[in-house]
Scaffold this motif. Structure first.
Motif, PDB file in Angstrom:
ATOM      1  N   HIS A 106      58.253  -6.957 -21.022  1.00  0.00           N
ATOM      2  CA  HIS A 106      58.523  -6.461 -19.667  1.00  0.00           C
ATOM      3  C   HIS A 106      57.669  -5.266 -19.286  1.00  0.00           C
ATOM      4  O   HIS A 106      57.379  -5.076 -18.105  1.00  0.00           O
ATOM      5  N   ASN A 107      57.275  -4.458 -20.231  1.00  0.00           N
ATOM      6  CA  ASN A 107      56.509  -3.246 -19.932  1.00  0.00           C
ATOM      7  C   ASN A 107      55.007  -3.404 -20.102  1.00  0.00           C
ATOM      8  O   ASN A 107      54.242  -2.607 -19.569  1.00  0.00           O
TER       9      ASN A 107
ATOM     10  N   VAL B 163      61.809   8.544 -14.795  1.00  0.00           N
ATOM     11  CA  VAL B 163      61.863   7.626 -15.929  1.00  0.00           C
ATOM     12  C   VAL B 163      63.044   7.910 -16.857  1.00  0.00           C
ATOM     13  O   VAL B 163      63.814   7.002 -17.175  1.00  0.00           O
TER      14      VAL B 163
ATOM     15  N   TRP C 127      63.432  -1.267 -21.590  1.00  0.00           N
ATOM     16  CA  TRP C 127      62.954  -2.417 -20.812  1.00  0.00           C
ATOM     17  C   TRP C 127      62.658  -1.987 -19.369  1.00  0.00           C
ATOM     18  O   TRP C 127      61.818  -2.571 -18.697  1.00  0.00           O
ATOM     19  N   HIS C 128      63.318  -0.938 -18.909  1.00  0.00           N
ATOM     20  CA  HIS C 128      63.194  -0.490 -17.515  1.00  0.00           C
ATOM     21  C   HIS C 128      62.176   0.631 -17.317  1.00  0.00           C
ATOM     22  O   HIS C 128      62.115   1.224 -16.241  1.00  0.00           O
ATOM     23  N   LEU C 129      61.368   0.939 -18.334  1.00  0.00           N
ATOM     24  CA  LEU C 129      60.331   1.972 -18.195  1.00  0.00           C
ATOM     25  C   LEU C 129      59.351   1.637 -17.075  1.00  0.00           C
ATOM     26  O   LEU C 129      59.140   2.432 -16.156  1.00  0.00           O
ATOM     27  N   ARG C 130      58.714   0.508 -17.178  1.00  0.00           N
ATOM     28  CA  ARG C 130      57.690   0.115 -16.198  1.00  0.00           C
ATOM     29  C   ARG C 130      58.275  -0.010 -14.793  1.00  0.00           C
ATOM     30  O   ARG C 130      57.671   0.478 -13.834  1.00  0.00           O
TER      31      ARG C 130
ATOM     32  N   ARG D 203      58.695   3.466 -13.308  1.00  0.00           N
ATOM     33  CA  ARG D 203      57.397   4.040 -12.918  1.00  0.00           C
ATOM     34  C   ARG D 203      56.881   3.380 -11.645  1.00  0.00           C
ATOM     35  O   ARG D 203      56.390   4.054 -10.745  1.00  0.00           O
TER      36      ARG D 203
END
Length: 181
Positions: free
Chosen positions: A3-4, A135, A123-126, A129
Motif C-alpha cells: 500500500h505504501n 502522519v 498501512w495508512h502512511l502514504r 501524506r
C-alpha cells in the motif's frame, strides 16, 4: 510495502487501485490461508450493531449545529468519481474488503491483534501524506481503530463485524460532510 510503495508506483486511477487492492487482498488471503468467515451470523449481528451506533453518531452530529458546522468545514476528499460509486464500490471493495481480509481475516491469526493494528496504522502512511494529513496522528488513529476492529473480530469470530464498522465509518465520513454542507 504493497500500500505504501508498490501500489502508488503503479500509478493507477481509483478504479485501477480498487481492482488491484481486491486482487492483492484475495491473493494474500489465499497464500496465507485467511479465514474471514464472512457469512458468520455473529459477525453480522455485532457488525450491524456497531455500524448502527456509528451512523447514529453521524446523524447526531448533523443535528447539532456546532458539530454540523465542523463537518461542513471538513475538506472534500472525493476521489474524482461520483459519491454513489465511491461509497458503493471503492469504499466497500477497495478499502473495507481489502483491508479487513488482509488484516482481520488473515494477519490477526498470524501475528495477533496488537501487531496487526500497528501494521494497519502503518498501512495508512502514504494516504496520510497524499492527503496532507499529519502522519503520526493518522497512524495512531488507524492503529487504534485496528485494535477495535481486532476486538470485534475476536468477539464475533468473523471479519464481517469489523468490516461493517469500517464501512460505516468510511462511508459516513464521505457522506456526512456533504450533507452538512
Amino acid at each position: 510495502m504493497w500500500h505504501n510503495a508498490v501500489l502508488p508506483r503503479l500509478a493507477l486511477g481509483i478504479r485501477g487501485r480498487t481492482a488491484a487492492n481486491v486482487a492483492f487482498a484475495t491473493g494474500y488471503a489465499r497464500v496465507f490461508a485467511g479465514e474471514p468467515r464472512w457469512g458468520a451470523a455473529s459477525g453480522w449481528r455485532l457488525g450491524l450493531a456497531a455500524a448502527a451506533a456509528v451512523l447514529a453518531g453521524y446523524g447526531a452530529a448533523l443535528a447539532v449545529p456546532p458539530a454540523r458546522k465542523a463537518l461542513a468545514a471538513a475538506p472534500d476528499r472525493a476521489p474524482g468519481v461520483s459519491v454513489a460509486e465511491w461509497i458503493g464500490v471503492h469504499i466497500p471493495l477497495g478499502t473495507v474488503y481489502s483491508e479487513e481480509l488482509i488484516f482481520r481475516g488473515t494477519l490477526d491469526d498470524i501475528a495477533g491483534t496488537p501487531l496487526t493494528a500497528l501494521a494497519f496504522g502503518l498501512w495508512h502512511l502514504r494516504p496520510a501524506r497524499a492527503a496532507g494529513d499529519p502522519v503520526l496522528p493518522t497512524v495512531a488513529a488507524t492503529a487504534a481503530a485496528g485494535l477495535v476492529f481486532g476486538a470485534l473480530r475476536r468477539k464475533s469470530g468473523s471479519a464481517t463485524a469489523p468490516a461493517l464498522l469500517h464501512y460505516a465509518l468510511n462511508a459516513g465520513g464521505a457522506v456526512a460532510p456533504r450533507l452538512a454542507r
